[in-house]
Design an enzyme around this catalytic site. Structure first.
Site, PDB file in Angstrom:
ATOM      1  N   GLU A   1      -0.777  -9.066  -0.907  1.00 19.69           N
ATOM      2  CA  GLU A   1      -2.222  -9.265  -0.713  1.00 19.69           C
ATOM      3  C   GLU A   1      -2.960  -9.228  -2.060  1.00 19.69           C
ATOM      4  O   GLU A   1      -3.868 -10.010  -2.298  1.00 19.69           O
ATOM      5  CB  GLU A   1      -2.753  -8.205   0.259  1.00 19.69           C
ATOM      6  CG  GLU A   1      -2.216  -8.455   1.681  1.00 19.69           C
ATOM      7  CD  GLU A   1      -2.541  -7.338   2.660  1.00 19.69           C
ATOM      8  OE1 GLU A   1      -2.122  -6.197   2.394  1.00 19.69           O
ATOM      9  OE2 GLU A   1      -3.203  -7.604   3.667  1.00 19.69           O
TER      10      GLU A   1
ATOM     11  N   GLY B   1       0.600  -4.977   0.958  1.00 18.34           N
ATOM     12  CA  GLY B   1      -0.536  -4.932   0.039  1.00 18.34           C
ATOM     13  C   GLY B   1      -0.208  -5.534  -1.316  1.00 18.34           C
ATOM     14  O   GLY B   1      -1.105  -5.996  -2.014  1.00 18.34           O
TER      15      GLY B   1
ATOM     16  N   ALA C   1       0.873  -1.171   0.000  1.00 13.37           N
ATOM     17  CA  ALA C   1       0.000   0.000   0.000  1.00 13.37           C
ATOM     18  C   ALA C   1       0.914   1.227   0.000  1.00 13.37           C
ATOM     19  O   ALA C   1       2.098   1.124   0.343  1.00 13.37           O
ATOM     20  CB  ALA C   1      -0.868  -0.018   1.251  1.00 13.37           C
TER      21      ALA C   1
ATOM     22  N   GLU D   1       4.237  -5.690   7.376  1.00 13.87           N
ATOM     23  CA  GLU D   1       3.480  -4.602   8.005  1.00 13.87           C
ATOM     24  C   GLU D   1       3.872  -4.348   9.459  1.00 13.87           C
ATOM     25  O   GLU D   1       3.839  -3.201   9.922  1.00 13.87           O
ATOM     26  CB  GLU D   1       1.975  -4.888   7.934  1.00 13.87           C
ATOM     27  CG  GLU D   1       1.365  -4.641   6.557  1.00 13.87           C
ATOM     28  CD  GLU D   1       1.456  -5.832   5.618  1.00 13.87           C
ATOM     29  OE1 GLU D   1       2.241  -6.756   5.884  1.00 13.87           O
ATOM     30  OE2 GLU D   1       0.725  -5.831   4.607  1.00 13.87           O
TER      31      GLU D   1
HETATM   32  C1  3H9 Z   1       0.795  -2.222   3.481  1.00 14.68           C
HETATM   33  O1  3H9 Z   1       0.945  -2.653   2.383  1.00 14.68           O
HETATM   34  C2  3H9 Z   1      -0.504  -2.250   4.209  1.00 14.68           C
HETATM   35  C3  3H9 Z   1      -1.481  -3.193   3.609  1.00 14.68           C
HETATM   36  O2  3H9 Z   1      -1.424  -4.425   4.298  1.00 14.68           O
HETATM   37  C4  3H9 Z   1      -2.909  -2.801   3.660  1.00 14.68           C
HETATM   38  C5  3H9 Z   1      -3.371  -1.435   3.732  1.00 14.68           C
HETATM   39  C6  3H9 Z   1      -4.869  -1.263   3.782  1.00 14.68           C
HETATM   40  N1  3H9 Z   1       4.705   3.332  -0.297  1.00 14.68           N
HETATM   41  O3  3H9 Z   1      13.455   1.886   0.180  1.00 14.68           O
HETATM   42  P1  3H9 Z   1      13.850   2.594  -1.059  1.00 14.68           P
HETATM   43  C7  3H9 Z   1       9.418   4.762  -1.648  1.00 14.68           C
HETATM   44  S1  3H9 Z   1       2.058  -1.494   4.310  1.00 14.68           S
HETATM   45  C8  3H9 Z   1       5.158   4.550  -0.623  1.00 14.68           C
HETATM   46  O4  3H9 Z   1      14.868   3.652  -0.984  1.00 14.68           O
HETATM   47  P2  3H9 Z   1      14.982   0.150  -2.101  1.00 14.68           P
HETATM   48  C9  3H9 Z   1      10.462   5.199  -0.647  1.00 14.68           C
HETATM   49  O5  3H9 Z   1       9.924   6.091   0.296  1.00 14.68           O
HETATM   50  C10 3H9 Z   1       3.394  -1.457   3.158  1.00 14.68           C
HETATM   51  N2  3H9 Z   1       6.462   4.777  -0.936  1.00 14.68           N
HETATM   52  O6  3H9 Z   1      14.262   1.573  -2.234  1.00 14.68           O
HETATM   53  C11 3H9 Z   1      11.485   5.826  -1.567  1.00 14.68           C
HETATM   54  O7  3H9 Z   1      11.012   7.122  -1.887  1.00 14.68           O
HETATM   55  P3  3H9 Z   1      12.049   8.317  -2.104  1.00 14.68           P
HETATM   56  C12 3H9 Z   1       4.072  -2.752   3.071  1.00 14.68           C
HETATM   57  C13 3H9 Z   1       7.279   3.731  -0.908  1.00 14.68           C
HETATM   58  O8  3H9 Z   1      15.198  -0.309  -3.475  1.00 14.68           O
HETATM   59  C14 3H9 Z   1      11.407   4.971  -2.824  1.00 14.68           C
HETATM   60  O9  3H9 Z   1      10.155   4.306  -2.764  1.00 14.68           O
HETATM   61  N3  3H9 Z   1       5.271  -2.642   2.277  1.00 14.68           N
HETATM   62  C15 3H9 Z   1       6.849   2.453  -0.567  1.00 14.68           C
HETATM   63  O10 3H9 Z   1      16.120   0.229  -1.167  1.00 14.68           O
HETATM   64  C16 3H9 Z   1      12.503   3.927  -2.892  1.00 14.68           C
HETATM   65  O11 3H9 Z   1      12.499   3.177  -1.683  1.00 14.68           O
HETATM   66  C17 3H9 Z   1       6.448  -2.317   2.810  1.00 14.68           C
HETATM   67  O12 3H9 Z   1       6.577  -2.155   3.986  1.00 14.68           O
HETATM   68  C18 3H9 Z   1       5.492   2.269  -0.264  1.00 14.68           C
HETATM   69  N4  3H9 Z   1       4.982   1.060   0.037  1.00 14.68           N
HETATM   70  O13 3H9 Z   1      13.910  -0.797  -1.402  1.00 14.68           O
HETATM   71  C19 3H9 Z   1       7.592  -2.194   1.856  1.00 14.68           C
HETATM   72  N5  3H9 Z   1       7.916   1.615  -0.607  1.00 14.68           N
HETATM   73  O14 3H9 Z   1      12.916   7.898  -3.259  1.00 14.68           O
HETATM   74  C20 3H9 Z   1       8.295  -0.884   2.060  1.00 14.68           C
HETATM   75  C21 3H9 Z   1       8.965   2.368  -0.977  1.00 14.68           C
HETATM   76  O15 3H9 Z   1      11.178   9.499  -2.367  1.00 14.68           O
HETATM   77  N6  3H9 Z   1       9.354  -0.646   1.096  1.00 14.68           N
HETATM   78  N7  3H9 Z   1       8.597   3.641  -1.165  1.00 14.68           N
HETATM   79  O16 3H9 Z   1      12.821   8.415  -0.813  1.00 14.68           O
HETATM   80  C22 3H9 Z   1      10.536  -1.275   1.173  1.00 14.68           C
HETATM   81  O17 3H9 Z   1      10.766  -2.132   1.981  1.00 14.68           O
HETATM   82  C23 3H9 Z   1      11.586  -0.849   0.190  1.00 14.68           C
HETATM   83  O18 3H9 Z   1      11.251   0.430  -0.264  1.00 14.68           O
HETATM   84  C24 3H9 Z   1      11.752  -1.781  -1.033  1.00 14.68           C
HETATM   85  C25 3H9 Z   1      12.736  -1.121  -2.041  1.00 14.68           C
HETATM   86  C26 3H9 Z   1      12.319  -3.111  -0.566  1.00 14.68           C
HETATM   87  C27 3H9 Z   1      10.432  -1.999  -1.728  1.00 14.68           C
END
Ligand code: 3H9
Length: 713
Positions: free
Chosen positions: A110, A107, A63, A130
């Site tokens: 999901e 998400g 999400a 999460e």
């Molecule tokens: C969820 O899904 C809830 C659901 O169950 C239901 C809801 C109803 N959203 O980390 P990076 C941005 S909770 C928005 O440097 P990497 C990040 O801020 C979510 N933005 O890259 C950054 O922005 P900026 C569950 C996001 O290659 C840019 O992307 N998911 C999101 O080192 C690059 O990120 C997670 O917890 C997001 N979901 O790593 C996963 N994700 O360039 C969270 C990233 O402006 N994300 N951004 O600073 C991660 O773990 C890592 O970002 C990922 C990539 C492994 C994907």
């Protein structure tokens, strides 16, 4: 059609591509785009099946956390709801295959589980992380995942929050096939096979054979809650996610989803979620330095050289080798080199034993580390890191030597934890190439690197250090050049205050217990014993001349040092240690504290845990406010990241500055003013704290207002 989601066809299969860079988060517009694409794909008689894939570097990383941030802070229109889009996918009349590369997280997974089948490339990662954000899966993940992988694996994946790679996901049943080669072609071929086979479509929500029985599941849930309490101390979401999975096993799907939603909403409204979401964005903001644009060229670091094979040097060498960087590791004596290598080998062997990686990987990493007693090959290095003893004369001598050997474009870094990087640079002929890289012990594990920017350090060198930190899997935080930089400068008053507390009547174990109950990874006295009382003592000697005469000085450090109680290494410090290095409260230390206090005329009293926490944490916050105003940290959030990734501050409290905001700056400042009146100068409220408290604002708001100003730099 919305450009966030595109529809094409390939070999008689509709291909829906999500294009929401950088990570295809499910931002507003994505679900709507998906529905429209699904409608169109179903209407298209030439398409027999549907593949959903992510454009760019990944499938869906979850999400949109910015949406969740709004929901957590009560802004926006509440947390997003994905039920309709999930049902729409699952109820599709044509087989839907999810094609996963990069990550399918939260998400993202999901959505994938609402598809009828999932395929992935071998290095794809899937997971429900999460809990790291203080929430539970809120898009039916707690209901679909156990139906695919069984209750035990679902509990493990959701409580740990750890993603798994495609081959393991295949074994568990999260995905149905690993695709070697081109993902889209493989997914399309699989979708065609399914269409050829015909028959009923497999809907995850209708599966039940892996949900187990009440009797067996009860022990799994109990174990899951134990795991949550042990590994995620004091946290709400990891316990609650077990409740949600229990609902999957005991209730019909729709009711389970309702229960999940209630729990999700409870979690997202918590201080813990707000703090952890803050930490997520803060960790990413630290790499943004206003006067160093993203396009700043960086040096390519292929070969590193390290001086000193002690605990720090060895750990840094392992961190480099883990990232595939070859390292020359220099010591002055063969025995020290042998000791360093033996430690590294042992650490790697432990990892192999625990199954973290194979013997082959260990051998590859060890082969990248070249032990030596000379500067041979240092002229080829792209980066030289000095990790010698914390002594200015020694460091200057080393920098003088390496300046003569290193190639012009080689970065010269010091791992100093307190010393003036400009003074170190001053002995070289390349001030712009010198930088501080303050790693934290054990450097192969701890995520923080303080990147100390000297007054002449070039922008390219800072940008290279940030890129290197990322390559090493660490978080680099750029800090200014003052004594102790940010982390240790705040640690000094914290350690001093803790000593005052025991002189006034607390025991080391009471202080440590209060701190660990608050959530700190370790108590301050346990930290002292681990780092070495002699190390603390030496730091104090170097700074003694700066202490104002007449100001209260901690007394116990001297006593322990002269008693030879140097901490874990001598089996005794603030605690006694058994053969397994388990800390045991020591009546001898209690007696020594009482005697010392009596001799100094310090009255002893019973101290509450609340007072212990206030005095230990508020003194750090006050120092943090001074650091901020003096410009040694760019943002309050940077200080938070330093404490979260390097000093064991609990993530669910968001870091010391965020914690101050949640307590309320006026309340924090008023208590500091009270302590100032009681205990004198050390507690003088920082001017910035006074101003923010008086104007009823927060460090976060100060960061936000400065972010605009900094962006203009
Ligand atoms: C969820 O899904 C809830 C659901 O169950 C239901 C809801 C109803 N959203 O980390 P990076 C941005 S909770 C928005 O440097 P990497 C990040 O801020 C979510 N933005 O890259 C950054 O922005 P900026 C569950 C996001 O290659 C840019 O992307 N998911 C999101 O080192 C690059 O990120 C997670 O917890 C997001 N979901 O790593 C996963 N994700 O360039 C969270 C990233 O402006 N994300 N951004 O600073 C991660 O773990 C890592 O970002 C990922 C990539 C492994 C994907």
């Amino acid at each position: 059609m919305d450009k966030l989601v595109n529809l094409t066809t390939q070999d008689g299969v509709a291909v829906i591509t999500i294009n929401n860079p950088p990570v295809n988060a499910i931002s507003p517009g994505v679900p709507e785009g998906l529905v429209a694409a699904l409608d169109a794909a179903e209407k298209d008689s030439s398409a027999r099946a549907i593949v959903i894939i992510g454009g760019g570097r990944t499938f869906i990383a979850g999400a949109d956390i910015k949406e969740l941030e709004l929901a957590a802070s009560g802004r926006g229109s509440g947390p997003p709801k994905f039920h309709d889009i999930l049902a729409r996918i699952e109820d599709s009349t044509k087989p839907v295959v999810m094609a996963i590369h990069g990550t399918a997280l939260g998400g993202g997974l999901e959505v994938a589980m609402a598809g009828h089948y999932r395929v992935a490339v071998p290095d794809a990662m899937v997971g429900q992380p999460e809990v790291n954000l203080g929430i539970i899966p809120g898009a039916e993940g707690t209901q679909r995942l156990p139906r695919l992988v069984g209750v035990a694996a679902a509990v493990d994946l959701c409580v740990s929050g750890k993603p798994i790679r495609a081959p393991e996901a295949l074994k568990l049943g999260v995905i149905d096939r690993v695709i070697e080669g081109d993902l889209l072609s493989g997914a399309v071929a699989f979708a065609r096979e399914l269409a050829d086979k015909g028959g009923a479509l497999r809907k995850t929500r209708e599966l039940s054979d892996k949900l187990g029985s009440e009797f067996v599941d009860a022990s799994i849930f109990a174990a899951g809650r134990d795991q949550a309490r042990k590994t995620r101390r004091n946290m709400l979401a990891p316990l609650k996610v077990v409740d949600a999975i229990e609902a999957a096993a005991t209730l019909p799907f729709d009711e389970g989803c309702k229960k999940e939603r209630e729990i999700f909403e409870e979690c997202i409204a918590s201080d813990q979620a707000r703090a952890l979401i803050h930490a997520f964005f803060a960790e990413r903001a630290v790499a943004k330095i206003p006067d160093i644009p993203k396009e700043t060229p960086v040096y390519n670091i292929r070969q590193a050289a390290i001086i000193g094979a002690g605990t720090m040097g060895g750990g840094i060498a392992m961190a480099c080798a883990n990232a595939g960087i070859s390292v020359r590791l220099k010591e002055v004596e063969q025995a020290a080199l042998d000791r360093g290598l033996a430690t590294m080998r042992k650490n790697y062997e432990n990892s192999v034993k625990k199954g973290r990686f194979s013997q082959e990987v260990m051998d590859q990493r060890m082969a990248l580390i070249h032990p030596q007693l000379t500067y041979e090959g240092f002229d080829q290095a792209d980066l030289i890191i000095e990790a010698a003893f914390e002594n200015m004369e020694l460091k200057q001598r080393i920098f003088g030597e390496i300046d003569k050997i290193a190639k012009t474009e080689c970065l010269l870094a010091s791992n100093t934890s307190t010393l003036d990087i400009d003074a170190i640079a001053s002995v070289t002929s390349r001030l712009g190439m010198v930088i501080g890289l303050h790693f934290f012990s054990p450097a192969n594990v701890m995520r923080l690197v303080e990147i100390v920017r000297g007054k002449a350090t070039s922008k390219e060198v800072v940008a290279t250090a940030l890129a290197l930190a990322k390559k090493l899997g660490k978080v680099g935080v750029v800090v200014g050049n003052c004594w102790g930089f940010v982390g240790n400068r705040m640690m000094l008053p914290y350690m001093r205050e803790a000593q005052f507390l025991v002189e006034e009547g607390a025991t080391p174990e009471q202080v440590d217990r209060a701190l660990t109950n608050f959530g700190m990874a370790m108590g301050i006295f346990a930290v002292d014993d681990m780092g070495g009382i002699d190390v603390q003592w030496r730091v104090r000697q170097e700074r003694k001349h700066l202490e104002k005469p007449g100001l209260r000085a901690p007394l116990m450090l001297e006593k322990l040092f002269h008693a030879g109680r140097l901490g874990q290494k001598t089996g005794a410090g603030w605690y006694r240690y058994d053969e397994n290095r388990k800390a045991i409260a020591d009546p001898e230390v209690h007696a020594l504290i009482e005697k010392t206090a009596a001799e100094a005329g310090i009255p002893r009293r019973r101290l509450s845990d609340d007072e212990i926490i206030e005095r230990c944490i508020y003194i750090m916050i006050n120092e943090g406010a001074k650091i901020l105003e003096e410009g040694y940290a760019l943002r309050a959030a940077d200080i938070d990241v330093i404490y979260l990734t390097g000093y064991g501050f609990p993530g669910y409290r968001g870091g010391p500055m965020w914690y101050a905001d949640t307590v309320g700056l006026k309340k924090v400042r008023d208590r500091i003013a009270e302590l100032h009146a009681q205990h004198g100068e050390f507690w003088e409220p920082a001017p910035l704290l006074n101003r923010l408290a008086d104007s009823g604002t927060t460090f976060a708001a100060w960061d936000a207002s400065r972010e605009h100003a900094l962006a203009a730099v």
